[in-house]
Design a protein around this motif. Sequence first.
Motif, PDB file in Angstrom:
ATOM      1  N   ARG A  30     -12.189  -8.557  10.222  1.00  0.00           N
ATOM      2  CA  ARG A  30     -11.156  -9.349  10.888  1.00  0.00           C
ATOM      3  C   ARG A  30      -9.790  -8.676  10.898  1.00  0.00           C
ATOM      4  N   TRP A  31      -9.570  -7.778   9.934  1.00  0.00           N
ATOM      5  CA  TRP A  31      -8.250  -7.145   9.803  1.00  0.00           C
ATOM      6  C   TRP A  31      -8.410  -5.932   8.898  1.00  0.00           C
ATOM      7  N   ALA A  32      -7.617  -4.868   9.132  1.00  0.00           N
ATOM      8  CA  ALA A  32      -7.649  -3.696   8.252  1.00  0.00           C
ATOM      9  C   ALA A  32      -6.379  -2.871   8.398  1.00  0.00           C
ATOM     10  N   ARG A  33      -6.006  -2.229   7.317  1.00  0.00           N
ATOM     11  CA  ARG A  33      -4.928  -1.237   7.287  1.00  0.00           C
ATOM     12  C   ARG A  33      -5.405  -0.091   6.415  1.00  0.00           C
ATOM     13  N   SER A  34      -4.916   1.113   6.698  1.00  0.00           N
ATOM     14  CA  SER A  34      -5.293   2.251   5.870  1.00  0.00           C
ATOM     15  C   SER A  34      -4.096   3.174   5.701  1.00  0.00           C
ATOM     16  N   GLY A  35      -4.138   3.957   4.635  1.00  0.00           N
ATOM     17  CA  GLY A  35      -3.086   4.927   4.376  1.00  0.00           C
ATOM     18  C   GLY A  35      -1.820   4.297   3.825  1.00  0.00           C
ATOM     19  N   ASN A  36      -0.853   5.149   3.585  1.00  0.00           N
ATOM     20  CA  ASN A  36       0.434   4.747   3.032  1.00  0.00           C
ATOM     21  C   ASN A  36       1.167   3.857   4.027  1.00  0.00           C
ATOM     22  N   GLN A  37       1.545   2.648   3.608  1.00  0.00           N
ATOM     23  CA  GLN A  37       2.287   1.716   4.461  1.00  0.00           C
ATOM     24  C   GLN A  37       3.752   1.608   4.043  1.00  0.00           C
ATOM     25  N   GLY A  38       4.175   2.451   3.103  1.00  0.00           N
ATOM     26  CA  GLY A  38       5.561   2.441   2.645  1.00  0.00           C
ATOM     27  C   GLY A  38       5.729   1.619   1.384  1.00  0.00           C
ATOM     28  N   ASN A  39       6.840   1.814   0.720  1.00  0.00           N
ATOM     29  CA  ASN A  39       7.121   1.123  -0.538  1.00  0.00           C
ATOM     30  C   ASN A  39       7.756  -0.230  -0.241  1.00  0.00           C
ATOM     31  N   LYS A  60      -9.488   3.013  -2.801  1.00  0.00           N
ATOM     32  CA  LYS A  60      -8.550   4.128  -2.945  1.00  0.00           C
ATOM     33  C   LYS A  60      -9.000   5.287  -2.057  1.00  0.00           C
ATOM     34  N   GLY A  61      -8.112   6.210  -1.836  1.00  0.00           N
ATOM     35  CA  GLY A  61      -8.447   7.376  -1.038  1.00  0.00           C
ATOM     36  C   GLY A  61      -9.491   8.242  -1.726  1.00  0.00           C
ATOM     37  N   SER A  62     -10.015   9.194  -1.007  1.00  0.00           N
ATOM     38  CA  SER A  62     -11.108  10.009  -1.526  1.00  0.00           C
ATOM     39  C   SER A  62     -10.687  11.004  -2.597  1.00  0.00           C
ATOM     40  N   ARG A  63      -9.418  11.374  -2.630  1.00  0.00           N
ATOM     41  CA  ARG A  63      -8.969  12.371  -3.604  1.00  0.00           C
ATOM     42  C   ARG A  63      -7.720  11.879  -4.310  1.00  0.00           C
ATOM     43  N   GLY A  64      -7.696  12.032  -5.617  1.00  0.00           N
ATOM     44  CA  GLY A  64      -6.493  11.733  -6.388  1.00  0.00           C
ATOM     45  C   GLY A  64      -6.290  10.270  -6.703  1.00  0.00           C
ATOM     46  N   ASN A  65      -5.302  10.037  -7.550  1.00  0.00           N
ATOM     47  CA  ASN A  65      -4.994   8.686  -8.001  1.00  0.00           C
ATOM     48  C   ASN A  65      -3.531   8.328  -7.776  1.00  0.00           C
ATOM     49  N   ARG A  66      -2.891   8.948  -6.831  1.00  0.00           N
ATOM     50  CA  ARG A  66      -1.480   8.673  -6.573  1.00  0.00           C
ATOM     51  C   ARG A  66      -1.332   7.658  -5.451  1.00  0.00           C
ATOM     52  N   GLY A  67      -1.435   6.422  -5.825  1.00  0.00           N
ATOM     53  CA  GLY A  67      -1.283   5.344  -4.854  1.00  0.00           C
ATOM     54  C   GLY A  67      -1.755   4.028  -5.435  1.00  0.00           C
ATOM     55  N   MET A  78       0.872  -1.176   0.000  1.00  0.00           N
ATOM     56  CA  MET A  78       0.000   0.000   0.000  1.00  0.00           C
ATOM     57  C   MET A  78       0.907   1.224   0.000  1.00  0.00           C
ATOM     58  N   TYR A  79       1.092   1.802  -1.159  1.00  0.00           N
ATOM     59  CA  TYR A  79       2.076   2.879  -1.276  1.00  0.00           C
ATOM     60  C   TYR A  79       1.524   4.024  -2.107  1.00  0.00           C
ATOM     61  N   GLY A  80       1.672   5.230  -1.603  1.00  0.00           N
ATOM     62  CA  GLY A  80       1.274   6.415  -2.344  1.00  0.00           C
ATOM     63  C   GLY A  80       0.534   7.417  -1.481  1.00  0.00           C
ATOM     64  N   LYS A  81       0.318   8.554  -2.066  1.00  0.00           N
ATOM     65  CA  LYS A  81      -0.299   9.681  -1.367  1.00  0.00           C
ATOM     66  C   LYS A  81      -1.797   9.490  -1.123  1.00  0.00           C
ATOM     67  N   HIS A  82      -2.482   8.806  -2.026  1.00  0.00           N
ATOM     68  CA  HIS A  82      -3.943   8.702  -1.952  1.00  0.00           C
ATOM     69  C   HIS A  82      -4.396   7.263  -1.694  1.00  0.00           C
TER      70      HIS A  82
END
Length: 103
Positions: A47-56, A81-88, A24-28
Amino acid sequence: MAFLSSKNTDLFSSSFCLSFYYHMYGKHIGYLAVYSQKRNSGWWSKRWARSGNQGNQWIKASVDITGNIKSGIVIDIEASKGSRGNRGDIAIDDITLRTGSCN
């Protein structure tokens, strides 16, 4: 949003270990989550979740899932994907499901 589901698979056991690698890598980045439900019950349990940038990097996840011997269960993996943009990007690989706990 994207889904990967076990809906057409018979999963009858008292417990499962779902393991996979995720990236999970990127700004969005939105989220990646694992849900399960007793087949045809309509009630999903996260049962499990992660959100946001987790690094490359690729990270291993192991998720204990309680099964149901009588009616079976369904497992869903959901990515958003995040709510704004496509960088990820969100990716999963090397998915394994076995009976028993992850310990």
